[in-house]
Design an enzyme around this catalytic site. Structure first.
Site, PDB file in Angstrom:
ATOM      1  N   GLU A   1      -1.033  -8.085   5.141  1.00  0.00           N
ATOM      2  CA  GLU A   1      -0.944  -8.353   7.282  1.00  0.00           C
ATOM      3  C   GLU A   1      -2.232  -8.311   7.450  1.00  0.00           C
ATOM      4  OE1 GLU A   1       0.282  -5.859   4.956  1.00  0.00           O
ATOM      5  OE2 GLU A   1      -0.575  -3.656   5.493  1.00  0.00           O
TER       6      GLU A   1
ATOM      7  N   CYS B   1       0.880  -1.126  -0.037  1.00  0.00           N
ATOM      8  CA  CYS B   1       0.315   0.488  -0.383  1.00  0.00           C
ATOM      9  C   CYS B   1       1.002   0.798  -0.047  1.00  0.00           C
ATOM     10  CB  CYS B   1      -1.194  -0.379   1.259  1.00  0.00           C
ATOM     11  SG  CYS B   1      -2.484   0.390   0.753  1.00  0.00           S
TER      12      CYS B   1
ATOM     13  N   HIS C   1      -3.101  -4.974   1.832  1.00  0.00           N
ATOM     14  CA  HIS C   1      -2.449  -5.412   3.324  1.00  0.00           C
ATOM     15  C   HIS C   1      -2.421  -6.746   3.536  1.00  0.00           C
ATOM     16  CE1 HIS C   1      -1.991  -1.181   4.144  1.00  0.00           C
ATOM     17  NE2 HIS C   1      -3.138  -1.154   3.826  1.00  0.00           N
TER      18      HIS C   1
END
Ligand code: GLN
Length: 193
Positions: free
Chosen positions: A174, A79, A172
């Site tokens: 994560e 991002c 994302h």
């Protein structure tokens, strides 16, 4: 032990660290130039690209990061991290690191309320769809010759790209429980050891 540093000056670095350590790899926080020594890879997390770039400059880390990556240190930007790695932005700021031969448009889907999730097919992680979390996300608007597109939105716009040992995702990984993109990056890192 393999060490993949996570740039920890702003953004969601903790989530990356937890994911990488969960995969059995050391993930030290990188806050100062000296923390860049001895790394096998580097992650630039999501957050606010203008702030991340400003802090890289204030802490005098820009040239070190650029030098290490040009010498072959594997890097992955998610991002805001994708914006930081880009060569060109459609916006006039920030001044990116000019590392990946891509043009990126910031906030390509509108404001925070226009954040969304989408199932993606990502090359190199197996067939099952990957749930992409897009938060005020950028999109790749042009890719250079040496850049491989690993995932696209249903309208064809690229959201995951790789150039040599540099990886960038507009979404994302994560923030999901799915570590397959982290694994992909760790495989790139291991391939360079
Ligand atoms: N919109 C942010 C930027 O331009 C990126 C958002 C994110 O990292 N989730 O830097």
């Amino acid at each position: 032990m393999t060490r993949v540093g996570v740039l920890a000056i702003q953004g969601d670095f903790l989530e990356h660290r937890l994911m990488i350590e969960g995969l059995g790899v050391d993930a030290p926080e990188v806050r100062l130039g000296r923390d860049l020594a001895g790394l096998d890879g580097l992650v630039i997390p999501g957050g606010e690209s203008t702030t991340i770039v400003q802090l890289l400059d204030i802490f005098d880390m820009r040239n070190t990061v650029v030098g290490l990556v040009r010498e072959g240190l594997p890097v992955w930007g998610t991002c805001a991290g994708m914006i930081v790695l880009a060569d060109r932005l459609t916006d006039y700021r920030p001044e990116p690191l000019h590392l990946m031969d891509i043009e990126v448009s910031r906030n390509a889907f509108g404001s925070q309320v226009d954040s969304f999730e989408a199932d993606l097919e990502v090359d190199g992680i197996g067939d099952a769809p990957f749930r992409g979390v897009f938060i005020r996300a950028p999109v790749v608007t042009t890719v250079g010759q040496g850049v491989e597109v690993l995932a696209r939105l249903s309208d064809g716009r690229p959201v995951a790209v790789r150039e040599k040992d540099m990886l960038a995702t507009a979404f994302h990984p994560e923030l999901t429980g799915d570590s397959r993109v982290h694994n992909l990056f760790l495989n790139i890192v291991r391939g360079c050891l």
